[in-house]
Motif scaffolding. Structure first.
Motif, PDB file in Angstrom:
ATOM      1  N   THR A   1      64.180 -69.850  -2.248  1.00  0.00           N
ATOM      2  CA  THR A   1      63.978 -68.869  -2.952  1.00  0.00           C
ATOM      3  C   THR A   1      65.203 -68.579  -4.038  1.00  0.00           C
ATOM      4  O   THR A   1      64.362 -67.249  -4.952  1.00  0.00           O
ATOM      5  CB  THR A   1      64.539 -67.786  -1.361  1.00  0.00           C
ATOM      6  N   LEU A   2      66.418 -69.061  -3.967  1.00  0.00           N
ATOM      7  CA  LEU A   2      67.629 -68.464  -5.015  1.00  0.00           C
ATOM      8  C   LEU A   2      66.765 -69.462  -6.201  1.00  0.00           C
ATOM      9  O   LEU A   2      66.930 -68.958  -8.014  1.00  0.00           O
ATOM     10  CB  LEU A   2      68.364 -69.545  -4.799  1.00  0.00           C
ATOM     11  N   THR A   3      65.754 -70.511  -6.639  1.00  0.00           N
ATOM     12  CA  THR A   3      65.160 -71.051  -7.373  1.00  0.00           C
ATOM     13  C   THR A   3      63.950 -70.512  -7.437  1.00  0.00           C
ATOM     14  O   THR A   3      62.985 -71.378  -8.537  1.00  0.00           O
ATOM     15  CB  THR A   3      64.983 -72.603  -7.153  1.00  0.00           C
ATOM     16  N   SER A   4      63.173 -69.621  -7.050  1.00  0.00           N
ATOM     17  CA  SER A   4      62.012 -68.920  -7.382  1.00  0.00           C
ATOM     18  C   SER A   4      62.130 -68.385  -8.434  1.00  0.00           C
ATOM     19  O   SER A   4      62.529 -67.447  -8.346  1.00  0.00           O
ATOM     20  CB  SER A   4      61.333 -68.738  -6.376  1.00  0.00           C
ATOM     21  N   MET A   5      60.864 -67.867  -9.270  1.00  0.00           N
ATOM     22  CA  MET A   5      60.526 -67.038 -10.231  1.00  0.00           C
ATOM     23  C   MET A   5      60.408 -65.865  -9.842  1.00  0.00           C
ATOM     24  O   MET A   5      60.384 -64.769 -10.479  1.00  0.00           O
ATOM     25  CB  MET A   5      60.206 -67.534 -11.671  1.00  0.00           C
ATOM     26  N   ASP A   6      59.664 -66.385  -8.404  1.00  0.00           N
ATOM     27  CA  ASP A   6      59.252 -64.622  -8.102  1.00  0.00           C
ATOM     28  C   ASP A   6      60.145 -63.846  -7.207  1.00  0.00           C
ATOM     29  O   ASP A   6      60.122 -63.179  -6.353  1.00  0.00           O
ATOM     30  CB  ASP A   6      57.385 -65.468  -7.220  1.00  0.00           C
ATOM     31  N   SER A   7      61.040 -64.144  -6.839  1.00  0.00           N
ATOM     32  CA  SER A   7      61.866 -63.743  -5.734  1.00  0.00           C
ATOM     33  C   SER A   7      62.840 -62.487  -6.401  1.00  0.00           C
ATOM     34  O   SER A   7      63.139 -62.752  -7.058  1.00  0.00           O
ATOM     35  CB  SER A   7      63.651 -64.443  -5.308  1.00  0.00           C
ATOM     36  N   SER A   8      62.235 -61.719  -6.210  1.00  0.00           N
ATOM     37  CA  SER A   8      63.670 -60.308  -6.736  1.00  0.00           C
ATOM     38  C   SER A   8      64.878 -60.551  -6.139  1.00  0.00           C
ATOM     39  O   SER A   8      65.813 -61.347  -5.463  1.00  0.00           O
ATOM     40  CB  SER A   8      62.932 -58.803  -5.386  1.00  0.00           C
ATOM     41  N   LEU A   9      65.850 -59.772  -6.635  1.00  0.00           N
ATOM     42  CA  LEU A   9      67.218 -59.663  -7.025  1.00  0.00           C
ATOM     43  C   LEU A   9      67.442 -59.804  -5.194  1.00  0.00           C
ATOM     44  O   LEU A   9      68.451 -60.336  -4.318  1.00  0.00           O
ATOM     45  CB  LEU A   9      67.908 -59.252  -7.680  1.00  0.00           C
TER      46      LEU A   9
END
Length: 418
Positions: A192-200
Motif C-alpha cells: 500500500t505504501l509503495t503503490s502510486m494508486d494509494s490515497s493519503l
C-alpha cells in the motif's frame, strides 16, 4: 512513506524538447514500448539540452528537473536542499492532490539534519560492510533453501514469489527480530505504501497498522530481549517506543521491496542479455561488478525530490528557496558524460559513482546488506538452473509501472529438469 515515486501507464505526461527556461517541461513518465529496462526517452533529450530544466508540477508549481549525473549528485550532497515531505511538490500526475504530511517518526528519508543525523548515527554501525558480510553464510543458506524449494516445485515458477521476495524478507526479519510468519501482513502494508494508486488516507492507515505492529514488538523486546537489531536498539539507546516502532517499520519496509525487485528485475535483464549472463557464468569473480552495473542500469528507485531551503546557484541557474527539484536518478545513471555507452548493460564496467543507492546523507542505509543478498542470490540461481529461461514472451512480463519501486510484478520462468 517512500520518496522515490515511479511511473504509471495512465500518467501520460509528455515533455516537449527543452526549449527556453521560460517554457517549463513536464516530467516524462512513459517508458519506450518493448524496452522494459530503459527510462523514458524524453529524459535523454532533456539531459542532452541541459542537465537542469525548468519543470511544471501537476499542482502548478514551477520548479526544476535535474537529469545530468553531476547536477543530481551535487543536489543529493547539498544540505541546502531538504528531504522533508511537507516541503515537496509532487511531480507525478494523479498523485496525492493534498500537500504531503510530514514524515512519520523514524522515517529517515523524509527528515533533515539534525534529527536525521541522530538516527543515522545510531543505525550506521549496525549496517557496516564488515557486519553485513558476516551475514553472508546465512544468506547463502537461505538462498540454497529456496533454490531447493524451487527445484521441488518446478520446472515452472514465478520467480518473484518463489525466490526474489522471500530471500530479502527472511533476511531482514531475522536481522531485526521480526517474526517471519507475520510477513503477509507487513508485506500488504508495504505494498500500500509503495503503490502510486494509494490515497493519503490508505497510506496513513497502512503506516498506522505497521507502526502498531512494530510497537507491540518493541514492548515485547523491552520485556525480554532477543539476539537481534531491534532488541539492541531497544536496550542500547535512548530512543522512545514511538521512535523504535517507526525506525523498525522503516527498516522492515526498506529491506523488503528494493532488493526483491533488484533480484527479479536483474534476472529479467540478464535473461534478456545472454552474452552478459554467459560472462557472469564464466567468471564468478564478476559478481561484485555485476551488482553495481545492474544497480546503475536498472535504477529501480529512479526519482527523488528535494526542495531548496535557500537560494542556490547551480549549473548557471538560480534555484530559489521553496522551489522543488525532481531528481531523475535513472537519467543520471544513463548520462554518457559519466558512463560511456550508458544504455548498454556491461558487467565488465566499473560502475563506480552510480546513484542507484542515492548519494549524500540519505544514501541507502542498507546498501551493504543489499549487495550481499544480490552477490549471493543471483549467481546461485544461475548455477542451480543453467537452463533458466523466461516462460512467457518478454513483452508479457508485467512491469511495476504503478509502484514506487520499478521492477516486475511477476516473472514466470522455467528450466529443463535433469
Amino acid at each position: 512513506m517512500h520518496t522515490e515515486p515511479s511511473t504509471h501507464p495512465s500518467r501520460q505526461a509528455t515533455a516537449t524538447a527543452a526549449g527556453p527556461l521560460s517554457e517549463p517541461v513536464q516530467l516524462p513518465v512513459t517508458r519506450p514500448a518493448g524496452c522494459p529496462f530503459d527510462p523514458p526517452a524524453e529524459l535523454a533529450q532533456l539531459r542532452e539540452r541541459r542537465p537542469l530544466s525548468r519543470m511544471r508540477y501537476p499542482d502548478g508549481h514551477i520548479g526544476w528537473l535535474a537529469t545530468g549525473h553531476s547536477v543530481v549528485r551535487a543536489i543529493l550532497a547539498d544540505q541546502r536542499f531538504s528531504s522533508r515531505y511537507e516541503l515537496m511538490h509532487y511531480p507525478f500526475p494523479d498523485g496525492p492532490a493534498e500537500q504531503l504530511p510530514p514524515a512519520p517518526i523514524g522515517d529517515l528519508t523524509g527528515i533533515d539534519a539534525p534529527e536525521h543525523t541522530r538516527y543515522r548515527r545510531l543505525l550506521a554501525g549496525k549496517f557496516t560492510v564488515r557486519r553485513m558480510r558476516e551475514l553472508t553464510a546465512r544468506v547463502e543458506q537461505i538462498t540454497a533453501d529456496h533454490l531447493d524449494a524451487m527445484e521441488r516445485q518446478g520446472p515452472r515458477v514465478d520467480l518473484v514469489t518463489a525466490f526474489a521476495q522471500p530471500i530479502p524478507a527472511l533476511v531482514i526479519c531475522e536481522l531485526l527480530g521480526v517474526p517471519y510468519a507475520d510477513r503477509e501482513m507487513f508485506q500488504r502494508h508495504s505494498a500500500t505504501l509503495t503503490s502510486m494508486d494509494s490515497s493519503l488516507e490508505d497510506m496513513g492507515a497502512a503506516m498506522t497498522g505497521l507502526h502498531e505492529y512494530m510497537r507491540e514488538l518493541v514492548l515485547a523486546k523491552r520485556a525480554a530481549a532477543t539476539d537481534d537489531l531491534l532488541s539492541d536498539l531497544t536496550h542500547g539507546s535512548d530512543l522512545t517506543d514511538d521512535e523504535l516502532s517507526g525506525i523498525g517499520g522503516f527498516l522492515l519496509g526498506a529491506g523488503l521491496d528494493t532488493t526483491a525487485n533488484m533480484l527479479a528485475h536483474g534476472t529479467f535483464a540478464l535473461l534478456s542479455n545472454p552474452g552478459q549472463l554467459a560472462a557472469l557464468r564464466a567468471d564468478p569473480g564478476l559478481a561484485d561488478q555485476a551488482v553495481e552495473e545492474l544497480m546503475r542500469y536498472l535504477t529501480i528507485a529512479h526519482t527523488g525530490i528535494r526542495t531548496a531551503l535557500e537560494d542556490v546557484e547551480l549549473d548557471g541557474h538560480l534555484i530559489k528557496a521553496g522551489e522543488s527539484v525532481t531528481l531523475s536518478l535513472q537519467a543520471a545513471n544513463r548520462d554518457p558524460a559519466r558512463f560511456p555507452d550508458p544504455d548498454t548493460l556491461d558487467l565488465s564496467r566499473k560502475a563506480t559513482g552510480h546513484l542507484g543507492f542515492g548519494h549524500g546523507i540519505h544514501q541507502c542505509l542498507g546498501q551493504q546488506l543489499a549487495r550481499v543478498e544480490m552477490r549471493v542470490a543471483c549467481p546461485a540461481l544461475f548455477r542451480r538452473f543453467p537452463t533458466l529461461r523466461l516462460d512467457v514472451p518478454p513483452e508479457e512480463v508485467p512491469l511495476r509501472h504503478d509502484m514506487n519501486i520499478y521492477g516486475v510484478h511477476s516473472l514466470p520462468v522455467a528450466w529443463d529438469q535433469a
